[in-house]
Design a protein around this motif. Structure first.
Motif, PDB file in Angstrom:
ATOM      1  N   GLN A 147       0.833  -1.216   0.000  1.00 46.23           N
ATOM      2  CA  GLN A 147       0.000   0.000   0.000  1.00 46.23           C
ATOM      3  C   GLN A 147       0.860   1.256   0.000  1.00 46.23           C
ATOM      4  N   THR A 196      -1.053   6.031  -6.913  1.00 47.02           N
ATOM      5  CA  THR A 196      -2.062   6.838  -6.228  1.00 47.02           C
ATOM      6  C   THR A 196      -3.092   7.452  -7.167  1.00 47.02           C
ATOM      7  N   GLU A 199      -6.509   6.428  -6.197  1.00 44.40           N
ATOM      8  CA  GLU A 199      -6.730   6.982  -4.859  1.00 44.40           C
ATOM      9  C   GLU A 199      -7.141   8.446  -4.953  1.00 44.40           C
ATOM     10  N   ARG A 235     -10.665  10.034  -3.779  1.00 44.90           N
ATOM     11  CA  ARG A 235     -10.677  11.119  -2.798  1.00 44.90           C
ATOM     12  C   ARG A 235     -11.533  12.300  -3.296  1.00 44.90           C
ATOM     13  N   LEU A 251     -10.852   3.685  -0.973  1.00 42.61           N
ATOM     14  CA  LEU A 251     -10.184   4.742  -0.212  1.00 42.61           C
ATOM     15  C   LEU A 251     -10.515   4.576   1.264  1.00 42.61           C
TER      16      LEU A 251
END
Length: 457
Positions: A197, A202, A205, A209, A344
């Motif tokens: 992780q 990202t 991610e 977000r 997330l």
């Protein structure tokens, strides 16, 4: 190379690493536990009653084997200048406390066992010094034992308890019979997942977000009209109240779902939103749901003890006095979109919202809905023993209200678990009774406006 889920291989940690990063989910628990020290630690636990001739030595060795097999159960969390890290301890098993209650009068043993176990489920565990796993074996009679394993939540989630039970079901019979247990080697450990992780791409991610930042912008907390004054901190014990929805009503709920291209879960969630709209007077609030989270879908991680579970905040929209069918359509869309962005970690969602924490109030959502699709059989079976539940008092809960829907032989059980410092028994009883009445009204005429469905008798 990709695994059967279509995901790239796990980035296994370099062999020289002694200290490992925390996963985002663990980092959230670290923050919660170190920001408000001194209270009861967040715990998950297994409690079983064994009726029959238990080989206590073989059982202790089976528990040791599980702890030695899963590094996370031997892990501590140490503060460093750049942030906390995970440090795995040696494979020395776990000290099992043995409490012999056989000298007490027979009629007092069970109550004393409950008192002792309740005391041990309200522990304050130090993340840096540990231990973060505790076990006890209580002897009520030669053929009657109660065992519990209590684990800090930063180490494990609810699904991990099933992993432990399944492994104990293999280890104990083998050790009692003096034969080698047949458990396959674990290809990776939770520390490998944490490392993976920390070096993951990202891009997804960031997309997730941004979705949650937009989805939950301006979200107001849920406050029930009949709630008691909110305490400054959450220290009161929890209580629960259960009802059973009969099979005919459950069938009608499922039929309504099919007509609206919705699952039973979606219908029950929509009804809960309407119920809490009635109880709060607010048409815009979120209900949390648990999801397996990133990792549990991967074959190499499915058999691990660890913290993988996540939570989603599903924002309800009851504006404009919609019909129940319209609420259901909105719920369906919300659920589908949320599941597309479920990886997330909730802690990162909260951080993205940049809203200050309020002691005594969970961030994002104050009510949770936990739904099981099918009846869950006992996870642990042992030859020569009857394994039973041993219900204990409920420790304090993070959220104001948690509603469980579980199939059973008599129908669908709905259990309302609540913070007694905020909600009175009569208030929750009214919610539980109102939920059934609302569902009956909704399946009878889903095209009624919400204002008609929630009228007082």
């Amino acid at each position: 190379m990709f695994d059967v889920t279509g995901e790239p291989p796990l980035n296994v940690r370099p062999s020289h690493l002694v200290e490992l990063p925390l996963t985002p989910l663990q980092a959230r628990w670290w923050l919660l536990c170190t920001s408000y020290p001194g209270g009861m630690s967040p715990l998950v636990d297994l409690v079983h009653r064994f009726r029959g001739p238990l080989d206590a030595d073989a059982w202790a060795r089976a528990v040791d084997a599980v702890v030695n097999r899963h590094e996370i159960l031997r892990t501590l969390f140490v503060a460093r200048p750049d942030g906390p890290v995970q440090v795995v301890g040696p494979a020395n098993g776990v000290a099992m406390e043995v409490l012999d209650l056989r000298d007490l009068p027979a009629e007092q043993r069970e109550q004393r066992a409950r008192e002792l176990l309740d005391e041990r489920r309200t522990l304050s565990l130090d993340l840096q010094t540990g231990p973060l796993v505790h076990t006890s074996l209580l002897r009520l009679a030669d053929d009657d034992h109660v065992w519990r394993m209590t684990i800090h939540h930063i180490l494990a989630d609810g699904a991990s308890l099933g992993v432990i039970d399944r492994e104990l079901g293999v280890l104990y019979p083998a050790l009692a019979a003096g034969v080698p247990p047949e458990l396959p080697e674990l290809p990776v450990q939770y520390g490998d997942f944490a490392w993976s992780q920390s070096v993951a791409d990202t891009e997804k991610e960031d997309e997730d977000r941004e979705y949650w930042r937009e989805q939950l912008a301006g979200l107001a907390p849920l406050e029930l009209l009949d709630a008691l004054p909110r305490p400054a901190t959450k220290g009161a014990p929890a209580a629960q109240l259960a009802r059973v929805l009969d099979p005919e009503l459950v069938w009608q709920v499922e039929e309504l779902g099919r007509s609206a291209r919705c699952t039973r879960f979606m219908v029950l969630l929509a009804a809960l939103h309407v119920l809490l709209f009635k109880a709060s007077g607010r048409d815009d609030f979120a209900i949390g749901i648990p999801v397996a989270g990133v990792g549990r879908t991967r074959p190499e991680l499915a058999r691990l003890v660890g913290l993988f579970n996540n939570a989603l905040a599903l924002r309800g929209d009851l504006s404009g006095d919609p019909t129940f069918r319209q609420v259901l359509a909105r719920t369906r869309e919300t659920v589908i979109d949320a599941l597309d962005h479920q990886d997330l970690p909730w802690g990162q969602v909260v951080a993205a919202l940049d809203e200050p924490a309020q002691p005594g109030r969970a961030q994002g959502f104050q009510a949770m809905f936990l739904h099981e699709e099918v009846e869950v059989a006992s996870r642990l079976t042992l030859p020569g023993l009857r394994v039973e539940d041993f219900p204990l008092a409920i420790p304090k809960v993070l959220h104001d209200l948690m509603v469980y829907a579980r199939p059973g032989p008599a129908g669908l059980s709905t259990t309302f678990v609540y913070d007694t410092g905020l909600l009175a028994h009569d208030t929750v009883a009214g919610l539980a009774d109102g939920y059934e009445r609302l569902l009956r009204a909704a399946v009878d005429d889903p095209d009624l406006p919400v204002s008609e469905l929630v009228k007082e008798d």
